[in-house]
Design a protein around this motif. Structure first.
Motif, PDB file in Angstrom:
ATOM      1  N   UNK A   1     -33.885 -26.655  -3.185  1.00  0.00           N
ATOM      2  CA  UNK A   1     -33.541 -26.013  -4.463  1.00  0.00           C
ATOM      3  C   UNK A   1     -33.147 -27.048  -5.520  1.00  0.00           C
ATOM      4  N   UNK A   2     -32.498 -28.152  -5.085  1.00  0.00           N
ATOM      5  CA  UNK A   2     -32.164 -29.221  -6.040  1.00  0.00           C
ATOM      6  C   UNK A   2     -33.430 -29.788  -6.676  1.00  0.00           C
ATOM      7  N   UNK A   3     -34.481 -29.956  -5.853  1.00  0.00           N
ATOM      8  CA  UNK A   3     -35.740 -30.497  -6.378  1.00  0.00           C
ATOM      9  C   UNK A   3     -36.400 -29.566  -7.390  1.00  0.00           C
ATOM     10  N   UNK A   4     -36.049 -28.272  -7.330  1.00  0.00           N
ATOM     11  CA  UNK A   4     -36.628 -27.280  -8.244  1.00  0.00           C
ATOM     12  C   UNK A   4     -35.735 -27.017  -9.456  1.00  0.00           C
ATOM     13  N   UNK A   5     -34.512 -27.564  -9.426  1.00  0.00           N
ATOM     14  CA  UNK A   5     -33.549 -27.275 -10.483  1.00  0.00           C
ATOM     15  C   UNK A   5     -33.708 -28.226 -11.662  1.00  0.00           C
ATOM     16  N   UNK A   6     -33.603 -27.655 -12.874  1.00  0.00           N
ATOM     17  CA  UNK A   6     -33.570 -28.490 -14.073  1.00  0.00           C
ATOM     18  C   UNK A   6     -32.267 -28.280 -14.843  1.00  0.00           C
ATOM     19  N   UNK A   7     -31.286 -27.662 -14.152  1.00  0.00           N
ATOM     20  CA  UNK A   7     -29.977 -27.402 -14.743  1.00  0.00           C
ATOM     21  C   UNK A   7     -28.931 -28.274 -14.056  1.00  0.00           C
ATOM     22  N   UNK A   8     -28.189 -29.042 -14.830  1.00  0.00           N
ATOM     23  CA  UNK A   8     -27.253 -30.000 -14.257  1.00  0.00           C
ATOM     24  C   UNK A   8     -26.117 -29.333 -13.503  1.00  0.00           C
ATOM     25  N   UNK A   9     -25.652 -28.166 -13.992  1.00  0.00           N
ATOM     26  CA  UNK A   9     -24.546 -27.471 -13.330  1.00  0.00           C
ATOM     27  C   UNK A   9     -25.009 -26.823 -12.031  1.00  0.00           C
ATOM     28  N   UNK A  10     -26.213 -26.294 -12.024  1.00  0.00           N
ATOM     29  CA  UNK A  10     -26.759 -25.731 -10.794  1.00  0.00           C
ATOM     30  C   UNK A  10     -26.944 -26.833  -9.749  1.00  0.00           C
ATOM     31  N   UNK A  11     -27.400 -27.997 -10.210  1.00  0.00           N
ATOM     32  CA  UNK A  11     -27.563 -29.145  -9.300  1.00  0.00           C
ATOM     33  C   UNK A  11     -26.227 -29.544  -8.692  1.00  0.00           C
ATOM     34  N   UNK A  12     -25.169 -29.535  -9.489  1.00  0.00           N
ATOM     35  CA  UNK A  12     -23.834 -29.884  -8.987  1.00  0.00           C
ATOM     36  C   UNK A  12     -23.371 -28.885  -7.926  1.00  0.00           C
ATOM     37  N   UNK A  13     -23.594 -27.596  -8.178  1.00  0.00           N
ATOM     38  CA  UNK A  13     -23.197 -26.558  -7.222  1.00  0.00           C
ATOM     39  C   UNK A  13     -23.988 -26.690  -5.919  1.00  0.00           C
ATOM     40  N   UNK A  14     -25.297 -26.914  -6.054  1.00  0.00           N
ATOM     41  CA  UNK A  14     -26.145 -27.075  -4.860  1.00  0.00           C
ATOM     42  C   UNK A  14     -25.733 -28.302  -4.063  1.00  0.00           C
ATOM     43  N   UNK A  15     -25.399 -29.386  -4.745  1.00  0.00           N
ATOM     44  CA  UNK A  15     -24.953 -30.601  -4.069  1.00  0.00           C
ATOM     45  C   UNK A  15     -23.648 -30.343  -3.329  1.00  0.00           C
ATOM     46  N   UNK A  16     -22.759 -29.563  -3.946  1.00  0.00           N
ATOM     47  CA  UNK A  16     -21.493 -29.215  -3.296  1.00  0.00           C
ATOM     48  C   UNK A  16     -21.740 -28.391  -2.031  1.00  0.00           C
ATOM     49  N   UNK A  17     -22.631 -27.406  -2.123  1.00  0.00           N
ATOM     50  CA  UNK A  17     -22.933 -26.552  -0.959  1.00  0.00           C
ATOM     51  C   UNK A  17     -23.560 -27.373   0.170  1.00  0.00           C
ATOM     52  N   UNK A  18     -24.486 -28.256  -0.199  1.00  0.00           N
ATOM     53  CA  UNK A  18     -25.165 -29.074   0.806  1.00  0.00           C
ATOM     54  C   UNK A  18     -24.208 -30.003   1.539  1.00  0.00           C
TER      55      UNK A  18
END
Length: 398
Positions: A301-318
């Motif tokens: 999902x990070x590779x598909x994200x172009x939103x910085x906040x969504x990337x931060x949340x996904x990184x936190x979950x991972x």
């Protein structure tokens, strides 16, 4: 081991306090080392070579196993801590006198990394001796939580020290932390370990080295968890080597980049806290499957994200998913390994699970040039997700 309530004066508490202080000293060192190398050489290549020297010692991990199983774990912890303290003091003295050289920094970096191998192995070996079997999961969860906390706090301490003091004074602060780590190890109880009646020789050493790998292969609970980690770590490394560049592509704001990177440390701490309670809601097998599936999918999902906040949340979950299983992996190894094999199983397992990381880093860099960053990160996520296949090979009772 008789169960004893874990209090502030419990041997486990002293061991973990020592380890946390040592980890903080290591974090300060990791900030100071590149600065010292640049001061001496003015070469970024020299910096990477010196850092690589510390990491290169990981290849030697299995060779420490037979020694760890024969020696008193407290003696190994003390020796490793004293070697690191001596290196820090030598570094401080030479920096103050202006006699630092690239070769010296390179050698000291390797020695510190080599000492860390023995320390990590002895710490893993010591925990089953100082807590009961029922307390193993709690002890490993607490150790992982404090380790992640030291990684988050350590750089902040290093930054504050550098803000108020020059590099030489910062080295003294680092050495002081290392001294307190040694002192706390002195307070631990001693326990003589008689691993083998055979006299130590090269042939016996080689036989014991093989015995460790053979046991790992035969014991499916350990063999398959190692395979799971090896495959998932390979895929995760694609994201690790590209994350900063990928986030910088989404935003050039240094503050936002820092937030995304910090979310990983926060996630690791939260995941470790979840690990305290994970074994109450499911079996180790179920937790491993869920955590590895969630972790792999977040990378995709990070590779598909172009939103910085969504990337931060996904990184936190991972990172939370990874943090949740670290104590479980250690507990599995300790529960299913005889005490006389603990050192060999831990060092050999770490070798199996981490030895492909340099290859993954190179592959990640090359693939990003050929197929693009997004596709490379997605491929890494797919590889990490596929590791769940081996969860079904684990015994149902796990």
């Amino acid at each position: 081991m008789t169960e004893r309530r874990i209090t502030f004066t419990h041997p486990l508490s002293r061991l973990l306090m020592s380890t946390t202080i040592a980890n903080m000293a290591g974090q300060v060192y990791s900030i100071l080392l590149p600065l010292l190398v640049l001061e001496v050489t003015s070469s970024p290549i020299a910096v990477t070579a010196t850092v690589a020297a510390e990491r290169a010692s990981m290849v030697l991990q299995p060779f420490a196993g037979p020694i760890l199983d024969r020696a008193n774990w407290k003696s190994i912890l003390l020796l490793a801590d004293i070697v690191r303290l001596a290196c820090f003091l030598l570094l401080s003295a030479l920096a103050a006198s202006g006699h630092l050289s690239f070769l010296l920094l390179f050698v000291l970096s390797f020695v510190i990394g080599f000492a860390a191998i023995f320390y990590q192995g002895a710490q893993f070996t010591s925990i089953p001796f100082i807590v009961s079997a029922r307390q193993l999961h709690f002890a490993n969860s607490l150790e992982s939580a404090l380790y992640q906390l030291s990684i988050v706090i350590g750089p902040s301490i290093g930054g504050i020290v550098l803000l108020f003091f020059h590099k030489q004074s910062s080295l003294i602060v680092m050495s002081t932390l290392a001294f307190f780590a040694v002192w706390l190890i002195f307070l631990l109880p001693s326990q003589q370990i008689t691993a083998s009646a055979k006299p130590f020789s090269l042939s016996v050493y080689t036989q014991e080295l093989k015995e460790g790998f053979a046991f790992i292969y035969r014991k499916k609970e350990i063999w398959y968890t190692n395979l799971i980690l090896m495959i998932s770590n390979f895929g995760i490394q694609f994201l690790i080597v590209l994350l900063v560049i990928y986030v910088d592509k989404l935003t050039h704001n240094p503050l936002l980049i820092g937030i995304v990177l910090s979310s990983g440390g926060i996630g690791a701490i939260l995941g470790t806290v979840l690990g305290f309670y994970a074994d109450r809601v499911g079996t180790y097998r179920q937790i491993l499957f869920t955590a590895k599936l969630v972790g792999g999918l977040t990378i995709i999902f990070i590779s598909l994200s172009d939103n910085i906040w969504l990337t931060a949340v996904l990184n936190l979950i991972g990172t939370a998913s990874a943090g949740a299983i670290n104590p479980i992996i250690k507990t599995i190894r300790q529960q299913y390994t005889p005490q006389h094999l603990l050192g060999r199983v831990q060092t050999s397992s770490r070798f199996i699970t981490f030895t492909l990381l340099p290859v993954a880093s190179i592959c990640g860099g090359l693939l990003s040039e050929w197929i693009g960053m997004e596709s490379t990160i997605m491929l890494g996520g797919c590889i990490a997700t596929l590791s769940v296949i081996f969860v079904w090979k684990l015994p149902l009772r796990l």
